[in-house]
Design an enzyme around this catalytic site. Structure first.
Site, PDB file in Angstrom:
ATOM      1  N   THR A   4      -2.585 -12.114   0.511  1.00 47.01           N
ATOM      2  CA  THR A   4      -1.822 -10.944   0.943  1.00 47.01           C
ATOM      3  C   THR A   4      -0.499 -11.376   1.558  1.00 47.01           C
ATOM      4  O   THR A   4      -0.248 -12.566   1.783  1.00 47.01           O
ATOM      5  CB  THR A   4      -2.610 -10.114   1.984  1.00 47.01           C
ATOM      6  OG1 THR A   4      -2.683 -10.861   3.207  1.00 47.01           O
ATOM      7  CG2 THR A   4      -4.012  -9.794   1.492  1.00 47.01           C
ATOM      8  N   CYS A  38      -9.745  -2.421   2.924  1.00 49.94           N
ATOM      9  CA  CYS A  38     -10.119  -2.405   1.510  1.00 49.94           C
ATOM     10  C   CYS A  38     -11.528  -2.959   1.319  1.00 49.94           C
ATOM     11  O   CYS A  38     -12.322  -2.424   0.528  1.00 49.94           O
ATOM     12  CB  CYS A  38      -9.112  -3.184   0.676  1.00 49.94           C
ATOM     13  SG  CYS A  38      -8.858  -4.900   1.198  1.00 49.94           S
ATOM     14  N   THR A  39     -11.868  -4.015   2.051  1.00 49.80           N
ATOM     15  CA  THR A  39     -13.190  -4.625   1.914  1.00 49.80           C
ATOM     16  C   THR A  39     -14.277  -3.718   2.473  1.00 49.80           C
ATOM     17  O   THR A  39     -15.363  -3.605   1.898  1.00 49.80           O
ATOM     18  CB  THR A  39     -13.221  -6.002   2.603  1.00 49.80           C
ATOM     19  OG1 THR A  39     -12.187  -6.825   2.046  1.00 49.80           O
ATOM     20  CG2 THR A  39     -14.556  -6.692   2.401  1.00 49.80           C
ATOM     21  N   ILE A  80       0.831  -1.195   0.000  1.00 53.15           N
ATOM     22  CA  ILE A  80       0.000   0.000   0.000  1.00 53.15           C
ATOM     23  C   ILE A  80       0.873   1.255   0.000  1.00 53.15           C
ATOM     24  O   ILE A  80       0.583   2.219  -0.716  1.00 53.15           O
ATOM     25  CB  ILE A  80      -0.962   0.006   1.209  1.00 53.15           C
ATOM     26  CG1 ILE A  80      -1.892  -1.217   1.155  1.00 53.15           C
ATOM     27  CG2 ILE A  80      -1.773   1.293   1.253  1.00 53.15           C
ATOM     28  CD1 ILE A  80      -2.731  -1.321  -0.100  1.00 53.15           C
ATOM     29  N   ARG A 131      -3.972 -19.509   7.949  1.00 52.43           N
ATOM     30  CA  ARG A 131      -3.139 -18.618   7.137  1.00 52.43           C
ATOM     31  C   ARG A 131      -1.709 -19.121   6.983  1.00 52.43           C
ATOM     32  O   ARG A 131      -0.937 -18.582   6.188  1.00 52.43           O
ATOM     33  CB  ARG A 131      -3.131 -17.201   7.720  1.00 52.43           C
ATOM     34  CG  ARG A 131      -4.475 -16.511   7.610  1.00 52.43           C
ATOM     35  CD  ARG A 131      -4.368 -15.020   7.806  1.00 52.43           C
ATOM     36  NE  ARG A 131      -5.669 -14.392   7.937  1.00 52.43           N
ATOM     37  CZ  ARG A 131      -5.879 -13.075   7.904  1.00 52.43           C
ATOM     38  NH1 ARG A 131      -4.858 -12.250   7.757  1.00 52.43           N
ATOM     39  NH2 ARG A 131      -7.104 -12.587   8.036  1.00 52.43           N
TER      40      ARG A 131
END
Length: 481
Positions: free
Chosen positions: A319, A289-290, A139, A334
């Site tokens: 990500t 973002c969501t 970002i 994850r």
């Protein structure tokens, strides 16, 4: 003349028109701080083909292709006006002129539509505002690209410094290279050079100091001539007011977090609740973002139909938080290989809706599946409405919202039947309504919302920063409320 000859002649004529637009657009931007848009898409620094493609894309949302021969008279009219800093949408000028029956000339209509940006009404060009990036990951680098791109006349945001942890030999060269080349978003549009002696990256003439520090307390920003700056924290290391307050040092006026804020930190979705930011608020978050992807269309549906309850399932690109190969991870699942698996995980987007839309009484739940693509996600928003509607009605409503409402910079619209995720890499909207996938049955509506979770979100971050810095200029014609 054959049809092929006629089509080619028409193309060459449009090319010539688009070519003549470029110096007009550039001069307005450099000298008067005016950004020319076409249905919310900036035409500044665009090539001939890009300008023509942007005009052609209008058919996806407005139902018909827009020709440069239609918009050129409005652009020419703008160059004759005494304009102040503003954003002017020539696509909207052309569209509204078509429906105006007063018999005004293009020049008269244009002058009236942008009257708020001319003569005695125009706002003063403001001094540039210093910006510091704390962290330089996915970002951070995209926000840097946007800030450099928008430097324009020099009266907007100025990226003065980047704060990172020391990375060893050739650290500066490697960081500059990551800014220059991006596997997802392509080459940087411009030139980048490195001044290792002064720890500086020069990007399109912007001198960006690279400061090495392991903790905010180690940095004296005034030593670099930085004052009254907005610091954008891209690390996510601190997410509450106490932690983010570490950044409030001499030279730093405000802190903006690019992750959901905790506690009493305001979560801001530009276009929805950015006008609630208090002038004296020094710490705020741009949410996730969501959250940015779902809140604008959720507001659009709530305003028109009412929403009783909803669930969002986000199918999200992987990500940097996930592992490349199976390995230990503090979070469930994850740790499994991101490029090889679909991974069920949690999302805080649903709970963050309450902060951005406090008047929404509906309960929104959410979950997420990470999938093996590097960028662009899709949120499936399943809503129970307060009244029944037809599919055609909802499609028309969301198309109109994307074209003329105050949310038109946040919500895009596409009707292409073969659209897939990679088509939306580089989208500057918070989300894109896929009209072909949208489903409505009675009081149940299911919206499919694409979003570039990297670049689209970064655009939302920059919009928030522009707003709190005072360099967010009004848009004309004014969107319908």
């Amino acid at each position: 003349m054959t049809v092929n000859d006629d089509s080619f002649t028409n193309w060459k004529h449009r090319e010539e028109t688009a070519e003549s637009m470029i110096p007009m657009i550039g001069k307005l931007h450099r000298e008067q701080d005016v950004t020319i848009l076409l249905h919310s898409r900036s035409l500044v620094n665009k090539s001939v083909v890009s300008i023509l493609k942007t005009h052609r894309f209008a058919r996806q949302i407005a139902g018909a292709e827009l020709s440069v021969t239609e918009t050129m008279p409005f652009l020419r009219a703008l160059t004759a006006l005494d304009l102040g800093p503003s954003q002017i949408d020539i696509g909207m000028l052309a569209a509204t002129y078509r429906t105006d029956d007063r018999g005004l000339s293009v020049e008269e209509f244009t002058a009236e539509a942008v009257a708020g940006a001319t003569g005695a009404n125009k706002i003063d060009r403001r001094e540039g505002r210093d910006v510091v990036l704390y962290g330089f990951g996915r970002i951070g680098r995209l926000v840097a690209r946007l800030l450099i791109e928008k430097a324009g006349s020099g009266n907007g945001l100025r990226l003065r410094a980047i704060v990172v942890r020391g990375g060893g030999e050739q650290d500066l060269v490697k960081r500059a290279s990551l800014l220059r080349r991006d596997s997802v978003h392509g080459q940087f549009q411009g030139t980048i050079t490195v001044d290792e002696d002064n720890s500086t990256i020069l990007a399109n003439g912007n001198a960006i100091k690279v400061i090495y520090a392991d903790d905010p307390a180690q940095v004296d920003y005034t030593a670099y001539g930085i004052k009254d700056a907005i610091l954008i924290d891209n690390t996510g290391k601190w997410r509450d007011r106490e932690g983010l307050s570490k950044h409030l040092r001499p030279g730093i006026d405000k802190v903006v977090l690019t992750a959901p804020g905790k506690g009493d930190v305001p979560n801001i979705v530009h276009g929805v609740n950015h006008d609630t930011i208090k002038p004296d608020e020094r710490i705020l978050s741009c949410a996730s973002c969501t959250t940015n992807a779902i809140v604008p269309p959720l507001k659009a549906m709530e305003d028109e139909y009412g929403v009783l309850r909803g669930h969002v399932e986000t199918v999200h690109s992987f990500t940097n938080d996930q592992n490349l190969l199976d390995n230990y991870h503090k979070s469930d699942r994850r740790g499994r290989s991101a490029p090889l698996n679909m991974v069920i995980t949690e999302t805080g987007a649903a709970s963050a809706v309450a902060k951005a839309l406090p008047d929404l009484k509906a309960r929104i739940t959410g979950s997420s599946i990470r999938v093996p693509v590097p960028d662009v996600s899709i949120a499936i928003l399943n809503l129970q409405l307060a009244r029944e509607a037809s599919r055609e009605e909802v499609v028309d409503h969301l198309r109109e919202v994307s074209l003329t409402s105050p949310l038109k910079r946040q919500i895009d619209f596409i009707g292409a039947p073969d659209a897939v995720s990679s088509d939306f890499i580089g989208s500057r909207h918070a989300s894109i309504v896929d009209a072909g996938a949208l489903k409505v049955e009675g009081d149940n509506a299911i919206l499919y919302l694409w979003y570039d979770n990297e670049f689209g979100y970064s655009c939302q971050v920059v919009r928030v920063v522009q707003h709190v810095s005072g360099v967010e200029y009004p848009t004309y014609p004014a969107p319908a409320v």
